[in-house]
Write a protein that holds these residues in place. Structure first.
Motif, short mmCIF file in Angstrom:
data_model
loop_
_atom_site.label_atom_id
_atom_site.label_comp_id
_atom_site.label_asym_id
_atom_site.label_seq_id
_atom_site.Cartn_x
_atom_site.Cartn_y
_atom_site.Cartn_z
N GLU A 1 0.81 -1.20 0.00
CA GLU A 1 0.00 0.00 0.00
C GLU A 1 0.85 1.26 0.00
N ASN A 2 1.91 1.27 0.85
CA ASN A 2 2.78 2.44 0.92
C ASN A 2 4.10 2.05 1.58
N GLY A 3 5.09 2.90 1.44
CA GLY A 3 6.42 2.61 1.94
C GLY A 3 6.50 2.51 3.46
N GLN A 4 5.73 3.32 4.15
CA GLN A 4 5.75 3.27 5.62
C GLN A 4 5.25 1.92 6.11
N LEU A 5 4.19 1.43 5.50
CA LEU A 5 3.65 0.13 5.86
C LEU A 5 4.66 -0.98 5.56
N ALA A 6 5.37 -0.85 4.45
CA ALA A 6 6.41 -1.84 4.10
C ALA A 6 7.47 -1.92 5.19
N VAL A 7 7.93 -0.78 5.67
CA VAL A 7 8.94 -0.74 6.73
C VAL A 7 8.39 -1.38 8.01
N GLU A 8 7.18 -1.02 8.37
CA GLU A 8 6.57 -1.58 9.58
C GLU A 8 6.40 -3.09 9.48
N LYS A 9 5.94 -3.57 8.35
CA LYS A 9 5.78 -5.01 8.16
C LYS A 9 7.13 -5.72 8.26
N TYR A 10 8.16 -5.12 7.66
CA TYR A 10 9.48 -5.73 7.71
C TYR A 10 9.99 -5.84 9.15
N GLN A 11 9.71 -4.85 9.94
CA GLN A 11 10.17 -4.84 11.33
C GLN A 11 9.42 -5.85 12.21
N ASN A 12 8.27 -6.31 11.75
CA ASN A 12 7.44 -7.20 12.56
C ASN A 12 7.26 -8.60 11.99
#
Length: 91
Positions: A1-12
């Motif tokens: 959906e967006n880059g911020q969500l990608a970062v958050e998903k990667y961290q979790n």
């Protein structure tokens, strides 16, 4: 959906490979890449990241790899290009 969500998903979550679109809302792919690579340094991990873009300009591949991407796919891509990338990074 967006880059911020990608970062958050990667961290979790755990991923074997990441495809990051260069043009995303909220946070673009290069900014997301920088956040992911910073997180990786802090957590001593590494995941290959492939740049995806529909805006193909001479030198884009080199530019994105210089920025820290592991590889590059221009859209639209065909099945053989995708399989080639997957074979490089997925054992």
């Amino acid at each position: 959906e967006n880059g911020q969500l990608a970062v958050e998903k990667y961290q979790n979550e755990e991923f074997d490979l990441i495809f990051l679109d260069i043009n995303m809302p909220i946070m673009d792919g290069l900014t997301a890449l920088k956040h992911i690579r910073e997180y990786e340094k802090e957590n001593q991990k590494y995941t290959p990241i492939i740049a995806l873009t529909a805006n193909t300009i001479n030198g884009d591949k080199e530019k994105y790899i210089d920025e820290g991407m592991d590889n590059y796919l221009s859209k639209p891509f065909d099945k053989n290009q995708l399989i080639s990338i997957l074979n490089l990074y997925i054992k």
